[in-house]
Design an enzyme around this catalytic site. Structure first.
Site, PDB file in Angstrom:
ATOM      1  N   TYR B 151       0.839  -1.207   0.000  1.00 39.09           N
ATOM      2  CA  TYR B 151       0.000   0.000   0.000  1.00 39.09           C
ATOM      3  C   TYR B 151       0.875   1.259   0.000  1.00 39.09           C
ATOM      4  O   TYR B 151       0.671   2.176  -0.799  1.00 39.09           O
ATOM      5  CB  TYR B 151      -0.903  -0.053   1.235  1.00 39.09           C
ATOM      6  N   LYS B 155       1.173   4.104  -2.925  1.00 44.90           N
ATOM      7  CA  LYS B 155       0.964   5.545  -2.676  1.00 44.90           C
ATOM      8  C   LYS B 155       2.217   6.330  -3.087  1.00 44.90           C
ATOM      9  O   LYS B 155       2.111   7.413  -3.677  1.00 44.90           O
ATOM     10  CB  LYS B 155       0.650   5.792  -1.196  1.00 44.90           C
TER      11      LYS B 155
HETATM   12  N1  LIG Z   1      -8.319   7.050   6.884  1.00 41.93           N
HETATM   13  C1  LIG Z   1      -7.009   7.188   7.037  1.00 41.93           C
HETATM   14  O1  LIG Z   1      -6.447   7.063   8.176  1.00 41.93           O
HETATM   15  C2  LIG Z   1      -6.149   7.537   5.851  1.00 41.93           C
HETATM   16  C3  LIG Z   1      -4.826   7.887   6.090  1.00 41.93           C
HETATM   17  C4  LIG Z   1      -4.017   8.182   4.992  1.00 41.93           C
HETATM   18  C5  LIG Z   1      -4.548   8.150   3.715  1.00 41.93           C
HETATM   19  N2  LIG Z   1      -5.834   7.793   3.498  1.00 41.93           N
HETATM   20  C6  LIG Z   1      -6.330   7.772   2.133  1.00 41.93           C
HETATM   21  O2  LIG Z   1      -7.433   8.632   2.011  1.00 41.93           O
HETATM   22  C7  LIG Z   1      -8.362   8.109   1.061  1.00 41.93           C
HETATM   23  C8  LIG Z   1      -9.736   7.986   1.671  1.00 41.93           C
HETATM   24  O3  LIG Z   1      -9.615   7.242   2.868  1.00 41.93           O
HETATM   25  P1  LIG Z   1     -10.881   6.686   3.664  1.00 41.93           P
HETATM   26  O4  LIG Z   1     -10.458   6.538   5.057  1.00 41.93           O
HETATM   27  O5  LIG Z   1     -12.078   7.474   3.294  1.00 41.93           O
HETATM   28  O6  LIG Z   1     -10.946   5.223   3.028  1.00 41.93           O
HETATM   29  P2  LIG Z   1     -12.237   4.359   2.637  1.00 41.93           P
HETATM   30  O7  LIG Z   1     -11.751   2.953   2.485  1.00 41.93           O
HETATM   31  O8  LIG Z   1     -13.336   4.642   3.574  1.00 41.93           O
HETATM   32  O9  LIG Z   1     -12.591   4.964   1.196  1.00 41.93           O
HETATM   33  C9  LIG Z   1     -11.946   4.570   0.022  1.00 41.93           C
HETATM   34  C10 LIG Z   1     -13.037   4.399  -1.037  1.00 41.93           C
HETATM   35  O10 LIG Z   1     -12.415   3.981  -2.266  1.00 41.93           O
HETATM   36  C11 LIG Z   1     -13.341   3.120  -2.876  1.00 41.93           C
HETATM   37  N3  LIG Z   1     -12.708   2.241  -3.865  1.00 41.93           N
HETATM   38  C12 LIG Z   1     -11.938   1.152  -3.622  1.00 41.93           C
HETATM   39  N4  LIG Z   1     -11.617   0.551  -4.773  1.00 41.93           N
HETATM   40  C13 LIG Z   1     -12.189   1.284  -5.767  1.00 41.93           C
HETATM   41  C14 LIG Z   1     -12.211   1.140  -7.182  1.00 41.93           C
HETATM   42  N5  LIG Z   1     -11.574   0.123  -7.800  1.00 41.93           N
HETATM   43  N6  LIG Z   1     -12.893   2.068  -7.895  1.00 41.93           N
HETATM   44  C15 LIG Z   1     -13.526   3.082  -7.283  1.00 41.93           C
HETATM   45  N7  LIG Z   1     -13.548   3.252  -5.952  1.00 41.93           N
HETATM   46  C16 LIG Z   1     -12.880   2.357  -5.198  1.00 41.93           C
HETATM   47  C17 LIG Z   1     -13.910   2.292  -1.745  1.00 41.93           C
HETATM   48  O11 LIG Z   1     -15.145   1.704  -2.130  1.00 41.93           O
HETATM   49  C18 LIG Z   1     -14.059   3.331  -0.655  1.00 41.93           C
HETATM   50  O12 LIG Z   1     -15.361   3.864  -0.624  1.00 41.93           O
HETATM   51  C19 LIG Z   1      -7.770   6.801   0.591  1.00 41.93           C
HETATM   52  O13 LIG Z   1      -7.041   7.044  -0.609  1.00 41.93           O
HETATM   53  C20 LIG Z   1      -6.822   6.421   1.692  1.00 41.93           C
HETATM   54  O14 LIG Z   1      -5.775   5.602   1.197  1.00 41.93           O
HETATM   55  C21 LIG Z   1      -6.661   7.506   4.558  1.00 41.93           C
END
Ligand SMILES: NC(=O)c1ccc[n+]([C@@H]2O[C@H](COP(=O)([O-])OP(=O)(O)OC[C@H]3O[C@@H](n4cnc5c(N)ncnc54)[C@H](O)[C@@H]3O)[C@@H](O)[C@H]2O)c1
Ligand SMILES: NC(=O)c1ccc[n+]([C@@H]2O[C@H](COP(=O)([O-])OP(=O)(O)OC[C@H]3O[C@@H](n4cnc5c(N)ncnc54)[C@H](O)[C@@H]3O)[C@@H](O)[C@H]2O)c1
Lengths: 328, 328
Positions: B151, B155
């Site tokens: 992952y 990124k």
């Molecule tokens: N929550 C955290 O602590 C955190 C920290 C650092 C980075 N991020 C990043 O922030 C972003 C949002 O995080 P989040 O916590 O809302 O995560 P989340 O998992 O709740 O949301 C990610 C969304 O991406 C969608 N997704 C997955 N595969 C897909 C595909 N093939 N096509 C279209 N959509 C797809 C999922 O259905 C989900 O709704 C992500 O990129 C995550 O990597 C989150």
């Protein structure tokens, strides 16, 4: 053992092939077979005791790597790449060869690993182009990777993939960031870095050369001989000592243009130095000003990678390995 | 203007959509249209003055991005990703969604740029998972990126691509490394980081929670509200101030588990704290010990990104934005 060189028709690939044939081994392991591939069919070399296979292949074709590893080479030297200027001019070609080609190779090896446990050492030649200004005077092993060219971006991505595939246990990878190669044998080329070599190579052959930057410009160098030495060492180093950071900057000689000129004077005299014409070119000066000047390549040194001992040693290696004897 | 959120059914995507609808603008620019896409069709939201389009799409399909940008959104929030645990378990799926999906998007935008000059702002959510131990106590903006998960690798590659495509002028990208989100609303999940949220969220709802690590463990946090604020700010910040290093770590709150517990005590009293059961789990302790503890996020702060003011503020934001009032 069986070694494969991809990019074997290139300057370093050709030198590496010749060294492997000459020594007949990597460390203590005897080389039984050497496979030499490139998009341009490499020259047929006399292998002596080493069986040589030669062929043309395009690594941008996903099927190419699958065929290349069919015979399960123990060590893969992945040197195939298009260089900086071309990758910058032709965005698609750069990504297709330098990124996708590398990924196809890693994927083919992973598939073979999953099939039959294949687990080769892969030596990947990365570049200082992964670094981008602003840069400190001396760059440590912990400094951020922020390329300012598509070529540097592609090499940095290759490094990341290599580290992840190695971490997952799909193969045993090591990425070595080569210093700028000096003296590059052959004809002058259009690369912005070309003058670092040509202000020595041309005068050593009695010809004039142009110096487009100030003599205070400092950069990081290795001879082709040292670079080939890094590759051989990378093929045999104990990767359990490396940890998960599988990529590292190679040691080099930090030298100014002035250091280059004084080394030339010692070896070939004032006459040779007089053949250098200083014609400042602001465009080249601007490009070079963003380049790294020196590294603290501690990790590589600790692992036993050896740089040239001085700029004079770089010139002497060139004269021994490539140049017709001066005046003789 | 037209904003597109890819990953809009996710925790942060949903919160971002609601904020954009509520405010009706990004900076001073009025939002006329908001497109919400995800592999799971996002909930239909009431847009008021803002026209809302909702749909399901899989970014791992190269055709998906081409369709998504058909209407030429001015700002693209690219949040779609599978998270760490899943990308580690399913190597192909992680590369296919997190790397290829991102590259397809960037390629579709580049093709549109070359066709008609399309030049959107792209906000890419990166992660602290791009960093890998050994790490200093406080990580500077110049520290090397060496992920120790697939992952994190995906990124980091997204960051490199974003920077190169932006440097070439294909779009105007900015990559923001989000701190660990705390308090994550919803149900407990299996992520190694889950306890940072659950030791607060569960007690705030009168339920017991397990703390698997020592209270001295330190990490880097942002509330969902702050993280959504980073995204909105990234959509309007003047990227000419950023230079070529298009990716940066977001500011956060560096706090120990003990700091978390004391903030909980202030807000919800000893009763709430008594619901935390300390059951050390060496496996989780080992994972967490390699994680970053604090950053000097100078670049982001200079650009006006704003962290939560304290851990108490993080809890208060959660209570206001997500939680049923305690005892009420
Ligand atoms: N929550 C955290 O602590 C955190 C920290 C650092 C980075 N991020 C990043 O922030 C972003 C949002 O995080 P989040 O916590 O809302 O995560 P989340 O998992 O709740 O949301 C990610 C969304 O991406 C969608 N997704 C997955 N595969 C897909 C595909 N093939 N096509 C279209 N959509 C797809 C999922 O259905 C989900 O709704 C992500 O990129 C995550 O990597 C989150
Ligand atoms: N020379 C330097 O200063 C330097 C510095 C840092 C890194 N490197 C790297 O070291 C490696 C070797 O460098 P070099 O100086 O010998 O370069 P080179 O250009 O002489 O050799 C590269 C070889 O790759 C081959 N190649 C290109 N596209 C290919 C494809 N699609 N399929 C198969 N082969 C293909 C070329 O034909 C060429 O023979 C390269 O990866 C280069 O990026 C070189």
């Amino acid at each position: 053992m069986h070694c494969l060189i991809i990019g074997a028709a290139g300057m370093l690939g050709d030198g590496l092939a010749k060294r492997l044939i000459r020594e007949g081994k990597v460390g203590t392991r005897k080389i039984a077979k050497l496979s030499l591939f490139d998009i341009i069919e490499p020259k047929k070399l006399e292998g002596g005791d080493v069986e040589i296979a030669t062929g043309a292949t395009d690594i941008a074709d996903p099927a190419a790597a699958v065929a290349l590893i069919e015979a399960r080479p123990d060590v893969i030297f992945h040197l195939a790449a298009i260089v900086s200027g071309e990758a910058e001019r032709d965005f698609d070609k750069g990504y297709s060869i330098n990124l996708d080609g590398t990924r196809y190779l890693f994927e083919a090896v992973r598939a073979a690993h999953e099939k039959d446990g294949y687990f080769p050492r892969i030596v990947f030649t990365s570049s200082l182009a992964v670094f981008g200004s602003p840069l400190p005077e001396v760059i440590s092993d912990d400094f951020i990777i922020t390329p300012r060219s598509s070529y540097g971006t592609q090499k940095a991505i290759g490094e990341l993939l290599l580290a992840d595939y190695s971490r997952k246990g799909f193969f045993d990878g090591i990425g070595i960031r080569l210093p700028t190669i000096c003296i590059r044998p052959g004809k002058p080329n259009a690369a912005a870095s070309g003058f670092f070599s040509s202000i020595l190579r041309e005068p050593l052959a009695g010809q004039a050369a142009v110096l487009p930057v100030d003599t205070s410009v400092r950069h990081w160098f290795a001879s082709p001989r040292a670079a080939i030495g890094f590759m051989v060492h990378a093929a045999m180093v104990d990767t359990s000592l490396i940890g998960e950071r599988r990529n590292m900057t190679m040691p080099g000689v930090s030298a100014t243009v002035s250091d280059e000129i004084e080394a030339l004077r010692k070896i070939a005299g004032d006459e040779a130095v007089a053949l250098i014409n200083h014609q400042p070119d602001p465009a080249i000066e601007a490009i070079i000003s963003t380049w790294p000047q020196a590294f603290d390549a501690k990790r590589a040194l600790d692992l036993g990678f050896e740089a040239d001992s001085s700029f004079e040693a770089i010139i002497e290696a060139y004269l021994e390995d490539y140049a017709p004897k001066i005046g003789g």
